[in-house]
Design a protein around this motif. Structure first.
Motif, PDB file in Angstrom:
ATOM      1  N   PRO A   3       0.670  -1.229   0.051  1.00  0.00           N
ATOM      2  CA  PRO A   3       0.088  -0.148   0.077  1.00  0.00           C
ATOM      3  C   PRO A   3       0.868   1.211  -0.015  1.00  0.00           C
ATOM      4  N   PRO A   4       0.411   2.372  -0.544  1.00  0.00           N
ATOM      5  CA  PRO A   4       1.191   3.614  -0.620  1.00  0.00           C
ATOM      6  C   PRO A   4       1.432   4.093   0.823  1.00  0.00           C
ATOM      7  N   SER A   5       2.691   4.634   0.965  1.00  0.00           N
ATOM      8  CA  SER A   5       2.871   5.351   2.352  1.00  0.00           C
ATOM      9  C   SER A   5       2.205   6.591   2.350  1.00  0.00           C
ATOM     10  N   SER A   6       1.771   6.565   3.692  1.00  0.00           N
ATOM     11  CA  SER A   6       0.963   7.923   4.209  1.00  0.00           C
ATOM     12  C   SER A   6       1.859   9.057   4.843  1.00  0.00           C
ATOM     13  N   LYS A   7       3.120   8.781   4.490  1.00  0.00           N
ATOM     14  CA  LYS A   7       4.243  10.110   4.784  1.00  0.00           C
ATOM     15  C   LYS A   7       3.832  11.148   4.115  1.00  0.00           C
ATOM     16  N   PRO A   8       3.345  12.367   4.619  1.00  0.00           N
ATOM     17  CA  PRO A   8       3.255  13.473   4.276  1.00  0.00           C
ATOM     18  C   PRO A   8       4.285  13.901   3.050  1.00  0.00           C
ATOM     19  N   LEU A   9       3.779  14.672   2.067  1.00  0.00           N
ATOM     20  CA  LEU A   9       4.502  14.998   1.100  1.00  0.00           C
ATOM     21  C   LEU A   9       5.628  16.301   1.551  1.00  0.00           C
ATOM     22  N   ARG A  82       0.132   8.779  -2.343  1.00  0.00           N
ATOM     23  CA  ARG A  82       0.607   8.927  -1.293  1.00  0.00           C
ATOM     24  C   ARG A  82      -0.274  10.202  -0.149  1.00  0.00           C
ATOM     25  N   ARG A  83      -0.379  11.212  -1.207  1.00  0.00           N
ATOM     26  CA  ARG A  83      -1.404  12.131  -0.415  1.00  0.00           C
ATOM     27  C   ARG A  83      -2.787  11.379   0.051  1.00  0.00           C
ATOM     28  N   HIS A  84      -3.267  10.832  -1.060  1.00  0.00           N
ATOM     29  CA  HIS A  84      -4.673  10.035  -0.632  1.00  0.00           C
ATOM     30  C   HIS A  84      -4.300   9.182   0.489  1.00  0.00           C
ATOM     31  N   ALA A  85      -3.396   8.346   0.857  1.00  0.00           N
ATOM     32  CA  ALA A  85      -2.963   7.670   1.793  1.00  0.00           C
ATOM     33  C   ALA A  85      -3.094   8.595   3.307  1.00  0.00           C
ATOM     34  N   ASP A  89      -5.775   8.280   6.283  1.00  0.00           N
ATOM     35  CA  ASP A  89      -5.223   8.087   7.501  1.00  0.00           C
ATOM     36  C   ASP A  89      -5.748   9.056   8.788  1.00  0.00           C
ATOM     37  N   ALA A  90      -5.742  10.422   8.368  1.00  0.00           N
ATOM     38  CA  ALA A  90      -6.297  11.458   9.234  1.00  0.00           C
ATOM     39  C   ALA A  90      -7.848  11.126   9.471  1.00  0.00           C
ATOM     40  N   ILE A  91      -8.436  10.934   8.337  1.00  0.00           N
ATOM     41  CA  ILE A  91      -9.895  10.793   8.407  1.00  0.00           C
ATOM     42  C   ILE A  91     -10.093   9.796   9.115  1.00  0.00           C
ATOM     43  N   TRP A  96      -6.468  16.250  12.729  1.00  0.00           N
ATOM     44  CA  TRP A  96      -5.965  17.066  11.727  1.00  0.00           C
ATOM     45  C   TRP A  96      -5.058  17.039  10.813  1.00  0.00           C
ATOM     46  N   PHE A  97      -5.410  17.573   9.432  1.00  0.00           N
ATOM     47  CA  PHE A  97      -4.253  17.588   8.576  1.00  0.00           C
ATOM     48  C   PHE A  97      -4.595  18.918   7.655  1.00  0.00           C
ATOM     49  N   ASP A  98      -3.529  19.302   7.089  1.00  0.00           N
ATOM     50  CA  ASP A  98      -3.486  20.625   6.392  1.00  0.00           C
ATOM     51  C   ASP A  98      -3.820  20.453   5.134  1.00  0.00           C
TER      52      ASP A  98
END
Length: 223
Positions: A3-9, A82-85, A89-91, A96-98
């Motif tokens: 699965p794609p990483s959820s690490k922020p871009l 990655r952004r999708h992941a 994760d935040a949802i 919070w996410f930006d």
């Protein structure tokens, strides 16, 4: 495939993503990075999961026309996933996410800066209408907090939504608008992606006490 990483871009990766979107050839009409972010949130808040094969094509072209295959498209898809992941994760954790919302230099109203993001969200609603079709009063107010940034004349056949929008106080500035937006997304998630309550622990089994030599006894033997 993992699965794609959820690490922020990172900022440079967001700039690279923007460059890859801008480089897509005509007549393709890709989402810009802010609209892309709203689109991903709209995809993730659907009552049923949307497969990447369904939502990814609209990133490169709002009409779903195929983009030229190759390393650039693969890189684009990897960054988008990655952004999708990250948002997923935040949802899921209700944290919070930006959002990728950028203040326009000449914007006098926060709605002007919010509009590209909201347009991307609306793109997801048009492509995947299940969320908007939900018969739930709990979804109307959070949707109104998102769509309040549109011109009311652009909200055709949305009387219930407009009725709620008229009762809302416009945000004083962009930070307040962004805060209201994230709160609205989490309220939608409570309806379409409810978190499972933690399972109750099984009843504790109390072993029966026994006397010497295995004879039953409810308490200590008297002497």
């Amino acid at each position: 495939m993992p699965p794609p990483s959820s690490k922020p871009l990172r900022d440079d990766e967001i700039e690279r993503l923007e460059a890859l979107l801008d480089a897509l050839p005509e007549p393709l009409q890709p989402l810009d990075v802010s609209a892309l972010d709203g689109y991903l949130c709209g995809v993730l808040l659907q009552p049923m999961p949307i497969l990447p094969t369904q939502w990814l094509p609209l990133v490169a072209d709002v009409d779903g026309r195929p983009a030229p295959a190759g390393p650039a498209l693969d890189e684009l898809h990897a960054l988008v996933q990655r952004r999708h992941a990250e948002i997923a994760d935040a949802i899921n954790r209700r944290t919070w996410f930006d959002p990728w919302i950028y203040e326009l230099d000449d914007a006098e109203d926060p709605a002007e800066s919010m509009l590209p993001w909201v347009a991307g969200f609306a793109t997801a609603m048009d492509a995947f209408p299940a969320l908007m079709a939900l018969d739930s009063p709990e979804i109307v107010e959070p949707l109104a907090l998102v769509y309040m940034h549109f011109d009311p004349e652009d909200l055709e056949d949305a009387d219930a939504l407009l009725e709620v929008i008229e009762t809302l106080e416009p945000p004083a500035d962009l930070p307040e608008a962004v805060q209201d937006l994230v709160r609205a997304l989490m309220l939608m998630a409570d309806v379409t992606r409810p978190r499972k309550a933690p399972a109750a622990p099984p009843p504790r089994r109390v072993p029966r006490r026994t006397g010497p030599a295995g004879r039953g006894g409810g308490g200590p033997r008297s002497r």
